[in-house]
Write an enzyme that holds these catalytic residues in place. Structure first.
Site, PDB file in Angstrom:
ATOM      1  N   GLY A   2       9.314   1.119   5.428  1.00 33.12           N
ATOM      2  CA  GLY A   2      10.411   2.290   5.541  1.00 33.12           C
ATOM      3  C   GLY A   2      10.674   2.391   6.965  1.00 33.12           C
ATOM      4  N   GLY A   3      10.957   3.613   7.510  1.00 36.22           N
ATOM      5  CA  GLY A   3      11.476   3.682   8.845  1.00 36.22           C
ATOM      6  C   GLY A   3      10.222   3.583   9.803  1.00 36.22           C
ATOM      7  N   GLY A  12      28.392 -24.154  29.816  1.00 38.56           N
ATOM      8  CA  GLY A  12      27.862 -22.598  29.748  1.00 38.56           C
ATOM      9  C   GLY A  12      26.343 -22.721  29.666  1.00 38.56           C
ATOM     10  CB  ALA A  13      23.854 -24.379  27.811  1.00 39.04           C
TER      11      ALA A  13
HETATM   12  C1  HXC Z   1       0.778   9.913   0.768  1.00 32.55           C
HETATM   13  C2  HXC Z   1      -0.044   7.947   0.117  1.00 32.55           C
HETATM   14  C3  HXC Z   1       1.126   7.182   0.807  1.00 32.55           C
HETATM   15  C4  HXC Z   1       2.333   7.999   1.427  1.00 32.55           C
HETATM   16  C5  HXC Z   1      -0.241   5.984   0.088  1.00 32.55           C
HETATM   17  N1  HXC Z   1      -0.806   7.021  -0.194  1.00 32.55           N
HETATM   18  N2  HXC Z   1       1.039   6.022   0.712  1.00 32.55           N
HETATM   19  N3  HXC Z   1      -0.055   9.187   0.248  1.00 32.55           N
HETATM   20  N4  HXC Z   1       1.975   9.431   1.150  1.00 32.55           N
HETATM   21  N5  HXC Z   1       3.213   7.685   1.753  1.00 32.55           N
HETATM   22  C6  HXC Z   1      -1.893   7.353  -0.902  1.00 32.55           C
HETATM   23  C7  HXC Z   1      -2.079   6.876  -2.516  1.00 32.55           C
HETATM   24  O1  HXC Z   1      -1.528   8.003  -3.058  1.00 32.55           O
HETATM   25  C8  HXC Z   1      -3.666   6.506  -2.509  1.00 32.55           C
HETATM   26  O2  HXC Z   1      -4.198   7.852  -2.577  1.00 32.55           O
HETATM   27  C9  HXC Z   1      -3.943   5.953  -1.258  1.00 32.55           C
HETATM   28  O3  HXC Z   1      -2.898   6.269  -0.315  1.00 32.55           O
HETATM   29  C10 HXC Z   1      -3.915   4.489  -1.302  1.00 32.55           C
HETATM   30  O4  HXC Z   1      -2.913   3.849  -1.783  1.00 32.55           O
HETATM   31  P1  HXC Z   1      -2.696   2.822  -3.048  1.00 32.55           P
HETATM   32  O5  HXC Z   1      -1.225   2.981  -3.712  1.00 32.55           O
HETATM   33  O6  HXC Z   1      -3.974   3.179  -3.894  1.00 32.55           O
HETATM   34  O7  HXC Z   1      -2.869   1.541  -2.262  1.00 32.55           O
HETATM   35  P2  HXC Z   1      -2.297   0.065  -2.539  1.00 32.55           P
HETATM   36  O8  HXC Z   1      -2.325  -0.143  -4.104  1.00 32.55           O
HETATM   37  O9  HXC Z   1      -2.957  -0.950  -1.406  1.00 32.55           O
HETATM   38  O10 HXC Z   1      -0.679   0.371  -2.155  1.00 32.55           O
HETATM   39  C11 HXC Z   1      -0.318   0.523  -0.622  1.00 32.55           C
HETATM   40  C12 HXC Z   1       0.994   1.066  -0.795  1.00 32.55           C
HETATM   41  C13 HXC Z   1       1.369   2.222  -1.766  1.00 32.55           C
HETATM   42  C14 HXC Z   1       1.817  -0.306  -1.050  1.00 32.55           C
HETATM   43  C15 HXC Z   1       1.498   1.417   0.567  1.00 32.55           C
HETATM   44  O11 HXC Z   1       0.439   3.112  -1.457  1.00 32.55           O
HETATM   45  C16 HXC Z   1       2.845   2.570  -1.486  1.00 32.55           C
HETATM   46  O12 HXC Z   1       3.709   1.942  -2.138  1.00 32.55           O
HETATM   47  N6  HXC Z   1       2.793   3.823  -1.045  1.00 32.55           N
HETATM   48  C17 HXC Z   1       4.380   4.467  -0.822  1.00 32.55           C
HETATM   49  C18 HXC Z   1       4.942   3.837   0.123  1.00 32.55           C
HETATM   50  C19 HXC Z   1       6.191   4.702   0.420  1.00 32.55           C
HETATM   51  O13 HXC Z   1       7.034   4.457  -0.337  1.00 32.55           O
HETATM   52  N7  HXC Z   1       6.122   5.240   1.610  1.00 32.55           N
HETATM   53  C20 HXC Z   1       7.352   6.404   1.897  1.00 32.55           C
HETATM   54  C21 HXC Z   1       8.202   5.361   2.517  1.00 32.55           C
HETATM   55  S1  HXC Z   1       9.498   6.090   3.419  1.00 32.55           S
HETATM   56  P3  HXC Z   1      -5.493   7.894  -3.450  1.00 32.55           P
HETATM   57  O14 HXC Z   1      -5.895   9.551  -3.262  1.00 32.55           O
HETATM   58  O15 HXC Z   1      -5.168   7.754  -4.762  1.00 32.55           O
HETATM   59  O16 HXC Z   1      -6.332   6.985  -2.820  1.00 32.55           O
HETATM   60  C22 HXC Z   1       9.063   6.276   5.189  1.00 32.55           C
HETATM   61  C23 HXC Z   1       9.899   6.901   5.818  1.00 32.55           C
HETATM   62  C24 HXC Z   1       9.619   6.925   7.213  1.00 32.55           C
HETATM   63  O17 HXC Z   1       7.918   6.095   5.143  1.00 32.55           O
HETATM   64  C25 HXC Z   1      10.620   7.218   8.122  1.00 32.55           C
HETATM   65  C26 HXC Z   1      10.373   7.166   9.743  1.00 32.55           C
HETATM   66  C27 HXC Z   1      11.734   7.211  10.252  1.00 32.55           C
END
Ligand code: HXC
Length: 517
Positions: A172-173, A407-408
């Protein structure tokens, strides 16, 4: 037990609680994935016993989705400072055991605190990323947290070195913080970076792709250039960060550390007198030249797998840190293209920002022609490198080994783009273009009318080679300061760098330039 002792015990217990982050089960899960925890990582990175932690007792403030019932001391990131080889650095390491290292408002504040501190002290920041992105429960507060970090990345750019280790997910971001830093290191197999994950990709474009194919270390090291380094293990990653820092000053007001030189400064390298093949179209390995001239043959290559037609990296001459930019005749004949230009431009700008002199080794036939490059904006990308060399104020030494065309030639740190000392080997060919191209343009009509076309072409090419394909035309005008014996290259570069130590050059006052991005 006295009240005071009880309070001390309470403190010790709280510290112990903070140190296990998301708990033993989550730590085991992290280890099972072949990854270290945030604290283990910091322990591997810093000098033993040097780590001082900040904000161990910070808790998130979110009350959505039952978050108020769950707290982990320290909240998803371990931050603080310590030393690497005795030099102060600031660190943050996202703790995947706490909600997948996802970024909360308070986590962002912890990260911002170390970044602010690093700016005040003039010391590098190293961030270890291993995170599921914005903490979903925190909504806009998490996004605001990211933005606060990015803002600090931008302000710190060119002031203190910023290094990002990507040792887990970074999606993501969130990817934009590493992208704003100076160097990114990814671990193969356990890390990935992408703006949108495979599921979203499938929904939007229908493309089936794995995380590894989309944003694994190898992809970003070779195809996108997003990461500067891809390493086999976290251990290798930490060793690399330490090595990288050894070439870099603490901030933009300091010089890189000078190490004791154990390699004779006047070491002659006879092999260099015979390294250029007789056939101008035959390649040789520029790494052979770099290895032969730098201190102890030690070279830390940056972006090794990306745009291999140009080589960039750090080395030392007489113990002094330098950036090396070199065309690689072994790869696409060392031609400049869009990716090579972008790669080298970014490196030149880093060196300039941090007072690291640049040694440029030239063997370039020109820019890569064709629609592929033109449609991809090679004009703008080439201009980036031109701009980077032309705006830089650090000492620059250029050595032309063989081809330097068109140019290079200009782009590769020529005299008029603030090349301070420009040397050429006797094998240098410095001209507008190669003989065959030139003859085709100049004698098209004569060739068309000639009875023996091949002879005319051969004669004219020989004439052109005699007149232009040597370093002496350029030397005659002072564009080359001296033609040097290849085996003396190390000594001559060291002398040149010594001479340039007191160089003072400033650009006109302005808000900022407008580099063709
Ligand atoms: C809250 C989160 C989380 C999140 C993971 N967890 N990502 N909690 N917010 N973004 C939690 C899970 O619920 C889980 O909690 C624990 O962390 C471990 O995650 P798992 O899924 O069990 O681990 P894994 O199988 O290794 O998978 C990792 C992962 C997956 C691929 C990162 O968790 C995932 O897809 N997470 C969501 C990613 C995402 O979409 N993030 C938002 C992106 S948008 P428990 O309690 O079960 O242990 C964004 C915008 C940013 O980031 C913009 C910035 C400008």
């Amino acid at each position: 037990m006295s009240t005071q002792l009880q309070k001390v015990k309470e403190l010790i217990d709280l510290r112990a609680e903070a140190r296990v982050g998301g708990g033993e089960k989550a730590i085991q899960k992290q280890h099972d994935k072949g990854k270290y925890t945030a604290r283990e990582r910091i322990g591997m990175l810093l000098d033993e016993g040097s780590f001082e932690e900040f904000d161990m007792f910070v808790k998130h403030r979110c009350t959505n989705f039952g978050q108020d019932k769950k707290h982990y001391l320290g909240d998803g990131v371990v931050t603080g400072y310590g030393t690497i080889s005795g030099r102060l650095v600031y660190v943050f390491a996202q703790d995947f055991t706490v909600w997948g290292g996802s970024l909360s408002e308070t986590m962002a504040q912890k990260i911002c605190k170390v970044m602010d501190q690093a700016m005040k002290m003039g010391a590098p920041v190293i961030g270890i990323n291993d995170s599921g992105g914005a903490r979903i429960q925190e909504g806009i507060n998490a996004l605001a947290g990211y933005a606060s970090i990015f803002q600090r990345n931008i302000m710190a750019s060119g002031v203190i070195p910023q290094i990002s280790g990507i040792f887990g997910p970074c999606a993501g971001g969130a990817v934009y913080s590493p992208a704003l830093t100076d160097f990114t290191i990814m671990t193969k197999g356990t890390s990935y970076m992408f703006l949108t994950g495979p599921k979203v990709v499938k929904t939007v474009t229908g493309e089936d792709v794995t995380q590894e194919q989309l944003g694994g270390a190898s992809v970003h090291a070779s195809k996108s250039g997003v990461t500067h380094f891809a390493v086999n293990s976290e251990e290798d990653g930490f060793e690399l960060i330490k090595k990288l820092l050894s070439f870099i000053p603490q901030n933009n007001m300091e010089e890189a550390p000078v190490v004791e030189c154990t390699d004779p400064v006047n070491r002659m390298e006879d092999s260099l007198n015979e390294i250029i093949p007789d056939n101008p179209n035959k390649p040789y390995d520029m790494f052979g030249v770099i290895g032969a001239i730098v201190d102890n043959g030690e070279f830390l290559e940056v972006h090794a797998d990306y745009a291999k037609n140009i080589i960039v990296g750090f080395a030392r001459f007489n113990g002094q840190s330098v950036g090396i930019v070199a065309n690689q005749p072994k790869m696409l004949a060392g031609v400049l293209d869009s990716n090579a230009s972008r790669k080298a431009a970014r490196f030149v700008r880093f060196c300039d920002a941090f007072n690291i002199p640049i040694v440029t080794l030239v063997d370039v036939p020109g820019f890569l022609p064709g629609t592929g490059q033109e449609y991809g904006g090679v004009i703008l990308h080439g201009a980036k490198l031109l701009y980077a060399y032309g705006e830089s104020t650090i000492p620059k030494v250029t050595v032309t080994l063989r081809k330097s065309y068109g140019g290079a030639h200009i782009v590769m740190s020529c005299k008029q783009l603030r090349g301070d000392i420009n040397y050429a080997w006797p094998t240098a060919e410095i001209a507008v273009m190669g003989a065959s191209g030139a003859v085709e343009v100049l004698y098209a009509k004569d060739i068309a009318a000639a009875e023996d076309k091949a002879k005319l072409v051969a004669d004219k090419e020989a004439e052109y080679v005699e007149a232009f394909q040597n370093p002496y035309r350029a030397a005659q005008y002072g564009y080359i300061d001296d033609v040097i014996e290849p085996r003396n290259t190390r000594f001559r570069i060291i002398r040149a760098l010594q001479q340039l130590q007191t160089k003072k050059l400033t650009n006109p006052a302005k808000k900022h330039g407008n580099i063709p991005l």
